[in-house]
Design a protein around this motif. Structure first.
Motif, PDB file in Angstrom:
ATOM      1  N   GLY A  46      47.306  33.242  40.834  1.00 34.86           N
ATOM      2  CA  GLY A  46      46.639  33.875  39.705  1.00 34.86           C
ATOM      3  C   GLY A  46      45.378  33.092  39.415  1.00 34.86           C
ATOM      4  N   TYR A  47      44.300  33.776  39.116  1.00 33.00           N
ATOM      5  CA  TYR A  47      43.029  33.107  38.917  1.00 33.00           C
ATOM      6  C   TYR A  47      42.728  32.818  37.457  1.00 33.00           C
ATOM      7  CZ  TYR A  47      42.310  33.608  43.838  1.00 33.00           C
ATOM      8  OH  TYR A  47      42.458  33.496  45.187  1.00 33.00           O
ATOM      9  N   SER A  48      43.738  32.972  36.598  1.00 32.18           N
ATOM     10  CA  SER A  48      43.581  32.630  35.193  1.00 32.18           C
ATOM     11  C   SER A  48      44.949  32.300  34.615  1.00 32.18           C
ATOM     12  CB  SER A  48      42.972  33.802  34.419  1.00 32.18           C
ATOM     13  OG  SER A  48      42.805  33.462  33.064  1.00 32.18           O
ATOM     14  N   THR A  49      44.975  31.433  33.645  1.00 31.99           N
ATOM     15  CA  THR A  49      46.223  31.151  32.935  1.00 31.99           C
ATOM     16  C   THR A  49      46.172  31.675  31.513  1.00 31.99           C
ATOM     17  OG1 THR A  49      45.425  28.969  32.281  1.00 31.99           O
ATOM     18  CG2 THR A  49      46.781  29.097  34.287  1.00 31.99           C
ATOM     19  N   THR A  50      45.003  32.162  31.087  1.00 32.10           N
ATOM     20  CA  THR A  50      44.831  32.698  29.741  1.00 32.10           C
ATOM     21  C   THR A  50      43.996  33.972  29.807  1.00 32.10           C
ATOM     22  OG1 THR A  50      44.808  30.447  28.855  1.00 32.10           O
ATOM     23  CG2 THR A  50      44.024  32.185  27.402  1.00 32.10           C
ATOM     24  N   LEU A  51      44.461  34.996  29.102  1.00 36.99           N
ATOM     25  CA  LEU A  51      43.710  36.242  28.977  1.00 36.99           C
ATOM     26  C   LEU A  51      43.664  36.623  27.505  1.00 36.99           C
ATOM     27  CD1 LEU A  51      45.248  38.394  31.874  1.00 36.99           C
ATOM     28  CD2 LEU A  51      43.023  37.273  31.858  1.00 36.99           C
ATOM     29  N   ARG A  52      42.682  37.425  27.122  1.00 35.62           N
ATOM     30  CA  ARG A  52      42.637  37.960  25.762  1.00 35.62           C
ATOM     31  C   ARG A  52      43.520  39.200  25.722  1.00 35.62           C
ATOM     32  NH1 ARG A  52      36.679  38.304  23.669  1.00 35.62           N
ATOM     33  NH2 ARG A  52      37.789  38.491  21.702  1.00 35.62           N
ATOM     34  N   ALA A  53      44.367  39.298  24.726  1.00 32.05           N
ATOM     35  CA  ALA A  53      45.281  40.435  24.570  1.00 32.05           C
ATOM     36  C   ALA A  53      44.542  41.598  23.912  1.00 32.05           C
ATOM     37  CB  ALA A  53      46.496  40.020  23.761  1.00 32.05           C
ATOM     38  N   ASN A  54      43.559  42.136  24.642  1.00 30.34           N
ATOM     39  CA  ASN A  54      42.743  43.225  24.107  1.00 30.34           C
ATOM     40  C   ASN A  54      42.930  44.531  24.870  1.00 30.34           C
ATOM     41  OD1 ASN A  54      41.416  42.715  26.480  1.00 30.34           O
ATOM     42  ND2 ASN A  54      39.551  41.924  25.535  1.00 30.34           N
ATOM     43  N   GLY A  55      43.838  44.547  25.843  1.00 31.42           N
ATOM     44  CA  GLY A  55      44.087  45.752  26.620  1.00 31.42           C
ATOM     45  C   GLY A  55      43.143  45.965  27.780  1.00 31.42           C
ATOM     46  N   THR A  56      42.092  45.147  27.881  1.00 29.19           N
ATOM     47  CA  THR A  56      41.121  45.316  28.975  1.00 29.19           C
ATOM     48  C   THR A  56      40.892  44.054  29.790  1.00 29.19           C
ATOM     49  OG1 THR A  56      39.267  44.823  27.508  1.00 29.19           O
ATOM     50  CG2 THR A  56      39.871  47.141  27.754  1.00 29.19           C
ATOM     51  N   ASP A  57      41.182  42.891  29.253  1.00 28.06           N
ATOM     52  CA  ASP A  57      40.957  41.639  29.989  1.00 28.06           C
ATOM     53  C   ASP A  57      41.861  41.619  31.204  1.00 28.06           C
ATOM     54  OD1 ASP A  57      39.678  39.271  30.473  1.00 28.06           O
ATOM     55  OD2 ASP A  57      40.714  38.133  28.907  1.00 28.06           O
ATOM     56  N   TRP A  58      41.356  41.057  32.304  1.00 36.28           N
ATOM     57  CA  TRP A  58      42.133  41.063  33.534  1.00 36.28           C
ATOM     58  C   TRP A  58      41.828  39.826  34.368  1.00 36.28           C
ATOM     59  CZ3 TRP A  58      39.985  41.459  38.530  1.00 36.28           C
ATOM     60  CH2 TRP A  58      38.604  41.663  38.557  1.00 36.28           C
ATOM     61  N   THR A  59      42.706  39.581  35.331  1.00 40.53           N
ATOM     62  CA  THR A  59      42.501  38.517  36.304  1.00 40.53           C
ATOM     63  C   THR A  59      42.972  38.991  37.666  1.00 40.53           C
ATOM     64  OG1 THR A  59      42.847  36.167  36.794  1.00 40.53           O
ATOM     65  CG2 THR A  59      44.753  37.383  35.965  1.00 40.53           C
ATOM     66  N   ARG A  60      42.419  38.382  38.677  1.00 41.22           N
ATOM     67  CA  ARG A  60      42.789  38.693  40.057  1.00 41.22           C
ATOM     68  C   ARG A  60      44.087  37.969  40.416  1.00 41.22           C
ATOM     69  NH1 ARG A  60      39.082  39.626  44.617  1.00 41.22           N
ATOM     70  NH2 ARG A  60      37.515  39.486  42.989  1.00 41.22           N
ATOM     71  N   LEU A  61      44.957  38.658  41.161  1.00 43.19           N
ATOM     72  CA  LEU A  61      46.157  38.059  41.741  1.00 43.19           C
ATOM     73  C   LEU A  61      46.056  38.194  43.255  1.00 43.19           C
ATOM     74  CD1 LEU A  61      49.017  39.547  39.510  1.00 43.19           C
ATOM     75  CD2 LEU A  61      47.910  37.317  39.277  1.00 43.19           C
ATOM     76  N   ARG A  62      46.365  37.135  43.952  1.00 44.71           N
ATOM     77  CA  ARG A  62      46.323  37.126  45.415  1.00 44.71           C
ATOM     78  C   ARG A  62      47.715  36.806  45.925  1.00 44.71           C
ATOM     79  NH1 ARG A  62      45.194  33.687  49.764  1.00 44.71           N
ATOM     80  NH2 ARG A  62      43.757  34.554  51.294  1.00 44.71           N
ATOM     81  N   VAL A  63      48.224  37.642  46.838  1.00 43.41           N
ATOM     82  CA  VAL A  63      49.565  37.488  47.385  1.00 43.41           C
ATOM     83  C   VAL A  63      49.455  37.246  48.888  1.00 43.41           C
ATOM     84  CG1 VAL A  63      51.818  38.595  47.689  1.00 43.41           C
ATOM     85  CG2 VAL A  63      50.449  39.103  45.661  1.00 43.41           C
TER      86      VAL A  63
END
Length: 161
Positions: A46-63
């Motif tokens: 995961g490229y972030s450990t914190t997001l804003r709970a605004n329904g639009t914030d996102w981060t990239r996940l690599r598997v």
């Protein structure tokens, strides 16, 4: 600390480290890779450990799948199930919805297929500032996981001066 004060074994270990290089479409820094091998675990980055709970914030996940020496197996083309616990959802990088399934226990997951050993998706935060746990599973391989902590949407993000 003077370099002469560093034990020779530590210098040898530092000298053997290799930096990753930019890879194709996902532009991620990669660990060591091998063309073929036997995967033993799923690696979820995961490229972030914190997001804003605004329904639009996102981060990239690599598997990716890794072998017993923690090298990515680029020939892996397995289907991986991504489970999310918390107020978030898995989407494509462009924000479009991905199909979801349910396992035998009725728990929802998003299936992704590895291409050249990698799958990249987005995790979009919901509106609840509570912990999000993500787990990637593939067959009998050791699962990979990540945790994200959304913060309230009205938090003012500031830049240090």
């Amino acid at each position: 600390m003077k370099i002469s004060a560093i034990p020779p074994i530590a210098l040898a270990a530092l000298a053997s480290l290799q930096c990753g290089t930019r890879s194709g479409a996902d532009q991620a820094f990669a660990a060591e890779r091998v063309a073929s091998g036997t995967p033993v675990a799923v690696m979820l980055t995961g490229y972030s450990t914190t997001l804003r709970a605004n329904g639009t914030d996102w981060t990239r996940l690599r598997v990716a799948e890794i072998d017993s020496l923690s090298r990515e197996v680029t020939s892996a083309s397995d289907s991986v199930r991504i489970y999310v616990i918390g107020d978030a959802r898995i989407t494509a990088l462009d924000g479009s919805n991905l199909p979801a399934g349910a396992d035998t226990a009725g728990v929802l997951y998003t299936p992704v297929r590895l291409v050249h050993g990698v799958a990249t998706v987005a995790l979009r935060a919901g509106t609840t500032p509570d912990k999000i746990t993500i787990q990637a599973r593939a067959g009998s391989l050791v699962p990979g996981g990540h945790e994200i902590h959304p913060i309230p949407a009205d938090v003012a993000l500031r830049t240090p001066t």
